[in-house]
Motif scaffolding. Structure first.
Motif, mmCIF file in Angstrom:
data_model
loop_
_atom_site.group_PDB
_atom_site.id
_atom_site.type_symbol
_atom_site.label_atom_id
_atom_site.label_comp_id
_atom_site.label_asym_id
_atom_site.label_seq_id
_atom_site.Cartn_x
_atom_site.Cartn_y
_atom_site.Cartn_z
ATOM 1 N N ARG A 151 0.801 -1.219 0.000
ATOM 2 C CA ARG A 151 0.000 0.000 0.000
ATOM 3 C C ARG A 151 0.837 1.274 0.000
ATOM 4 O O ARG A 151 1.723 1.441 0.831
ATOM 5 C CB ARG A 151 -0.907 0.016 1.225
ATOM 6 N N VAL A 152 0.476 2.163 -0.923
ATOM 7 C CA VAL A 152 0.980 3.533 -0.935
ATOM 8 C C VAL A 152 -0.229 4.402 -0.602
ATOM 9 O O VAL A 152 -1.230 4.382 -1.325
ATOM 10 C CB VAL A 152 1.563 3.922 -2.305
ATOM 11 N N VAL A 153 -0.150 5.108 0.503
ATOM 12 C CA VAL A 153 -1.278 5.889 0.984
ATOM 13 C C VAL A 153 -0.983 7.375 0.800
ATOM 14 O O VAL A 153 0.048 7.869 1.253
ATOM 15 C CB VAL A 153 -1.549 5.576 2.475
ATOM 16 N N LEU A 154 -1.892 8.065 0.118
ATOM 17 C CA LEU A 154 -1.769 9.518 0.010
ATOM 18 C C LEU A 154 -2.294 10.132 1.293
ATOM 19 O O LEU A 154 -3.435 9.877 1.692
ATOM 20 C CB LEU A 154 -2.595 10.047 -1.160
ATOM 21 N N VAL B 20 -6.428 6.573 -2.161
ATOM 22 C CA VAL B 20 -6.809 7.983 -2.113
ATOM 23 C C VAL B 20 -8.104 8.082 -1.320
ATOM 24 O O VAL B 20 -9.137 7.555 -1.742
ATOM 25 C CB VAL B 20 -7.012 8.567 -3.530
ATOM 26 N N GLY B 21 -8.044 8.735 -0.181
ATOM 27 C CA GLY B 21 -9.204 8.843 0.696
ATOM 28 C C GLY B 21 -10.200 9.885 0.238
ATOM 29 O O GLY B 21 -9.999 10.585 -0.756
ATOM 30 N N GLY B 22 -11.258 9.984 0.979
ATOM 31 C CA GLY B 22 -12.282 10.980 0.711
ATOM 32 C C GLY B 22 -11.965 12.295 1.389
ATOM 33 O O GLY B 22 -10.836 12.543 1.843
ATOM 34 N N ALA B 23 -12.968 13.118 1.520
ATOM 35 C CA ALA B 23 -12.792 14.464 2.056
ATOM 36 C C ALA B 23 -12.273 14.481 3.489
ATOM 37 O O ALA B 23 -11.586 15.415 3.895
ATOM 38 C CB ALA B 23 -14.119 15.226 1.976
ATOM 39 N N ASP B 24 -12.574 13.440 4.266
ATOM 40 C CA ASP B 24 -12.144 13.402 5.667
ATOM 41 C C ASP B 24 -10.833 12.664 5.882
ATOM 42 O O ASP B 24 -10.400 12.486 7.024
ATOM 43 C CB ASP B 24 -13.246 12.774 6.531
ATOM 44 N N GLY B 25 -10.200 12.208 4.827
ATOM 45 C CA GLY B 25 -8.900 11.557 4.939
ATOM 46 C C GLY B 25 -8.990 10.125 5.435
ATOM 47 O O GLY B 25 -10.029 9.479 5.327
ATOM 48 N N HIS B 26 -7.888 9.634 5.982
ATOM 49 C CA HIS B 26 -7.745 8.243 6.394
ATOM 50 C C HIS B 26 -7.742 8.109 7.918
ATOM 51 O O HIS B 26 -7.376 9.036 8.635
ATOM 52 C CB HIS B 26 -6.422 7.669 5.877
ATOM 53 N N THR B 27 -8.056 6.911 8.375
ATOM 54 C CA THR B 27 -7.947 6.592 9.794
ATOM 55 C C THR B 27 -6.493 6.257 10.125
ATOM 56 O O THR B 27 -5.690 5.946 9.232
ATOM 57 C CB THR B 27 -8.829 5.383 10.160
ATOM 58 N N ASP B 28 -6.168 6.290 11.420
ATOM 59 C CA ASP B 28 -4.832 5.894 11.863
ATOM 60 C C ASP B 28 -4.551 4.437 11.494
ATOM 61 O O ASP B 28 -3.427 4.091 11.132
ATOM 62 C CB ASP B 28 -4.684 6.078 13.376
ATOM 63 N N GLU B 29 -5.566 3.597 11.572
ATOM 64 C CA GLU B 29 -5.409 2.181 11.233
ATOM 65 C C GLU B 29 -4.940 2.006 9.788
ATOM 66 O O GLU B 29 -4.028 1.231 9.514
ATOM 67 C CB GLU B 29 -6.728 1.432 11.445
ATOM 68 N N LEU B 30 -5.537 2.749 8.873
ATOM 69 C CA LEU B 30 -5.132 2.645 7.473
ATOM 70 C C LEU B 30 -3.700 3.167 7.297
ATOM 71 O O LEU B 30 -2.887 2.549 6.613
ATOM 72 C CB LEU B 30 -6.096 3.415 6.568
ATOM 73 N N ARG B 31 -3.390 4.291 7.931
ATOM 74 C CA ARG B 31 -2.030 4.839 7.806
ATOM 75 C C ARG B 31 -0.987 3.848 8.318
ATOM 76 O O ARG B 31 0.076 3.698 7.740
ATOM 77 C CB ARG B 31 -1.915 6.173 8.543
ATOM 78 N N LYS B 32 -1.310 3.148 9.413
ATOM 79 C CA LYS B 32 -0.377 2.159 9.967
ATOM 80 C C LYS B 32 -0.194 0.960 9.035
ATOM 81 O O LYS B 32 0.836 0.291 9.084
ATOM 82 C CB LYS B 32 -0.858 1.686 11.332
ATOM 83 N N ALA B 33 -1.165 0.690 8.186
ATOM 84 C CA ALA B 33 -1.097 -0.439 7.258
ATOM 85 C C ALA B 33 -0.362 -0.088 5.960
ATOM 86 O O ALA B 33 -0.191 -0.944 5.092
ATOM 87 C CB ALA B 33 -2.508 -0.931 6.932
ATOM 88 N N ALA B 34 0.091 1.148 5.853
ATOM 89 C CA ALA B 34 0.768 1.598 4.621
ATOM 90 C C ALA B 34 2.194 1.074 4.552
ATOM 91 O O ALA B 34 2.903 1.040 5.556
ATOM 92 C CB ALA B 34 0.782 3.129 4.573
#
Length: 146
Positions: A59-62, A93-107
């Protein structure tokens, strides 16, 4: 290497939709690209959908908290991934509210396009253009100018 790009919400802005289509098409001679839009459902639901859809992929997370890189450095990073990385990459690519910490940690990598906050459709256009630019740099084509 394959890019699987998962974005929240179909583009509503015509210029963004056209830009996304343009750069996705330009990328095809260099790398397979699959683009999929997921339903908007609030930050938690969107992050969960992105995690589920990208399961088993690198995963590459913006995200605004991510690394800033120059175009040539992105090209080098992609070259390294091609040599050592997995086959399937997911760009999230997340929506208007961005990503959760859980998703960022999975990057595998968190990438910030700018210190500015970008509307997510515009961020997708910029991302695809930068991927195209990176591949033209790697190929030695004259698209990028220093």
């Amino acid at each position: 290497m394959r890019w699987n790009i998962f974005a929240i919400g179909k583009p509503k802005l015509d210029f963004a939709r056209l830009g996304i289509e343009e750069y996705a098409e330009r990328l095809k001679p260099f790398v397979p690209v699959h683009l999929e839009y997921l339903k908007a459902s609030g930050q938690a639901g969107e992050s969960l959908a992105l995690l589920e859809r990208s399961k088993g992929m690198w995963r590459v997370v913006l995200d605004e908290r991510g690394d800033h890189v120059a175009s040539r450095d992105l090209a080098k990073k992609i070259g390294h991934w091609e040599q050592t990385g997995p086959r399937d990459f997911a760009l999230l690519v997340g929506g208007a509210d961005g990503h959760t910490d859980e998703l960022r940690k999975a990057a595998g990598w968190t990438w910030s396009l700018s210190k500015l906050t970008l509307q997510h459709e515009l961020a997708l256009v910029v991302t695809l253009e930068q991927l195209y630019r990176a591949y033209t740099i790697k190929a030695g084509l004259p698209y990028h100018r220093d």
